[in-house]
Design an enzyme around this catalytic site. Structure first.
Site, PDB file in Angstrom:
ATOM      1  CD  GLU A   1      -2.932  -0.537   2.545  1.00 13.01           C
ATOM      2  OE1 GLU A   1      -2.869   0.613   3.065  1.00 13.01           O
ATOM      3  OE2 GLU A   1      -3.624  -1.445   2.999  1.00 13.01           O
TER       4      GLU A   1
ATOM      5  CD  GLU B   1     -11.980   1.966   0.097  1.00 12.16           C
ATOM      6  OE1 GLU B   1     -12.448   0.994   0.721  1.00 12.16           O
ATOM      7  OE2 GLU B   1     -10.755   2.192  -0.001  1.00 12.16           O
TER       8      GLU B   1
END
Length: 465
Positions: A261, A315
């Site tokens: 990530e 998100e």
């Protein structure tokens, strides 16, 4: 050199596989209620040439959609399953059969992250990690799936020291119980360490001493490590080498690493220094260029950089500060949050791309126009369906108190006469009136925040009242 769009950059990977270039993938997080269905997401990935993806579970709809797509996948066993996985191999046997064997090889599962950032999990499941990894690996062997690697994505906070890079070390309380056994297992199984690395966090906390250009891979004087005299031109490489140094201190200097990530938020709260679309475009665009031009870090120059960007979408249900939900390369309607320029020269491709249909346009250059920096708008999510959009529109114009006079018939913003366009105007009016507060641009998943100015026909959405 001609300018290249995001739709081309990973298509180069088949060529670059024979060079020292690294690989780029993307994290497909789904903590949201307004995302496209998995088949649509797979179509988006393929259209963009993205052939490596990482997910945070083994969701059946996602793995089924990825079947026969030529997209390699890293899946995860959630943290809440680690205690059961550690206690009984029959549990991992059943889990592997139900979540891996069922989809493989049609779905190209490349690796399993057993847990995610376990050391910072408030439920304290660290002691289960290595036994769970051991049992998952044994189950993979049992079912002839030895080509699938096991690892566990750790946060950079597992380090006690990260500056200078040469002084990198793991937290002492983690070394004997978990770090050494985990690295030993990874070495034994021919796997690699997964690490989540965010220069944004370091910059945000130390903006007074860390150069923004250094954090964004822009031209800068560099930073010389006083411990080994190596010169660093980017914060990410310095952070990666701190992990390598920590592994070397434990005699695991042969271990490979993948950055599972990394990213930069396009939007943040007022106190989140550095968050913004322009910086996010710079970070991700320059990182992709850095990876695809090849070569490793100063400490490991012969290793390639393999990186998964976070994240595919914004998100809207992620908890925490505003930045948490705004790392996406794409909005839920599958249009870009910003354009990442993948030329080696960093030349902007001055185009625009449609959002919410062909009548809405936002800038799509590698930089964001100065007038839009720090401003946000609320627009309709057409994927939510016309019924949900109409319900949100009715609420905004009624009980919500939005100024909907400009979208009445004959008024300045009536055209285009579509539910999506009218809803966007009403949603944005409500959002701006509410001071752009958290949760004021959702409407049950029918809306989301954008960082570049939308426009409907000749009608621009206002930014304040």
């Amino acid at each position: 050199m001609a300018s290249l769009t995001i739709s081309h950059f990973i298509s180069f990977l088949s060529i670059l596989a024979f060079t020292e270039a690294g690989l780029i993938g993307v994290n497909y997080g789904r903590v949201a209620n307004n995302l496209p269905q998995p088949p649509q997401v797979v179509a988006l990935l393929k259209a963009q040439g993205i052939n490596r993806v990482k997910i945070y579970d083994t969701d059946s709809s996602v793995l089924t959609a990825l079947a026969n797509s030529d997209i390699s996948v890293v899946v995860a066993m959630p943290n809440e399953l680690l205690s059961s996985a550690a206690a009984d191999q029959s549990f991992t046997d059943n889990w592997v059969q139900a979540n891996i064997s069922k989809y493989y090889p049609s779905t190209q599962i490349q690796a399993i992250s057993v847990g995610n950032e376990v050391f910072v999990d408030p439920n304290n499941v660290t002691k289960y990690l290595v036994p769970a990894m051991t049992n998952v690996h044994a189950s993979l062997l049992k079912y002839n799936l030895s080509s699938i690697k096991i690892s566990s994505a750790i946060a950079l906070s597992a380090l006690q020291n990260s500056y200078p890079s040469s002084a990198g070390s793991f937290k002492p309380e983690l070394v004997e119980p978990v770090i050494k056994p985990m690295l030993s297992l990874l070495r034994k199984t021919g796997s690699y360490l997964m690490v989540n690395v965010y220069p944004f966090f370091a910059y945000e906390a130390n903006a007074d001493v860390i150069s923004l250009d250094y954090a964004l891979f822009k031209e800068n004087p560099g930073v010389v490590d006083s411990g080994n005299n190596l010169k660093y031109m980017s914060l990410l490489e310095a952070q990666i080498d701190a992990v390598f140094a920590a592994m070397s201190a434990l005699q695991y200097n042969d271990m490979k690493m993948v950055v599972t990530e990394t990213g930069w938020p396009s939007l943040g709260d007022e106190d989140e220094t550095g968050a913004g679309a322009a910086n996010a475009a710079s970070y991700n665009g320059n990182l992709v260029n850095r990876v695809l031009t090849g070569g490793g870090t100063p400490l490991r120059p012969n290793d390639t950089l393999d990186v998964y960007l976070f994240a595919l979408f914004n998100e809207n249900q992620k908890p925490g500060p505003t930045s948490e939900g705004n790392y996406g390369l794409f909005y839920p309607n599958q249009q870009k949050v910003y354009n990442v320029d993948f030329t080696l020269q960093g030349v902007n491709n001055n185009r625009s791309v449609p959002i919410n249909g062909s009548k809405t346009q936002v800038p799509a250059t590698g930089d964001v126009t100065p007038s839009s920096v720090g401003q946000t708008w609320c627009v309709a999510n057409e994927n939510a369906g016309e019924e949900k959009l109409q319900a949100g529109l009715d609420y905004a114009c009624g009980e919500g108190g939005a100024d909907c006079r400009p979208i009445q018939e004959g008024a300045t913003c009536y055209d285009p006469d579509t539910v999506a366009a009218h809803a966007s105007y009403a949603f944005n009016s409500y959002y701006q009136k509410k001071g752009r507060g958290a949760g004021t641009c959702d409407f049950g998943g029918a809306a989301y925040v954008v960082t570049q100015a939308p426009k409907f026909g000749t009608c621009a959405l206002p930014t304040g009242y």
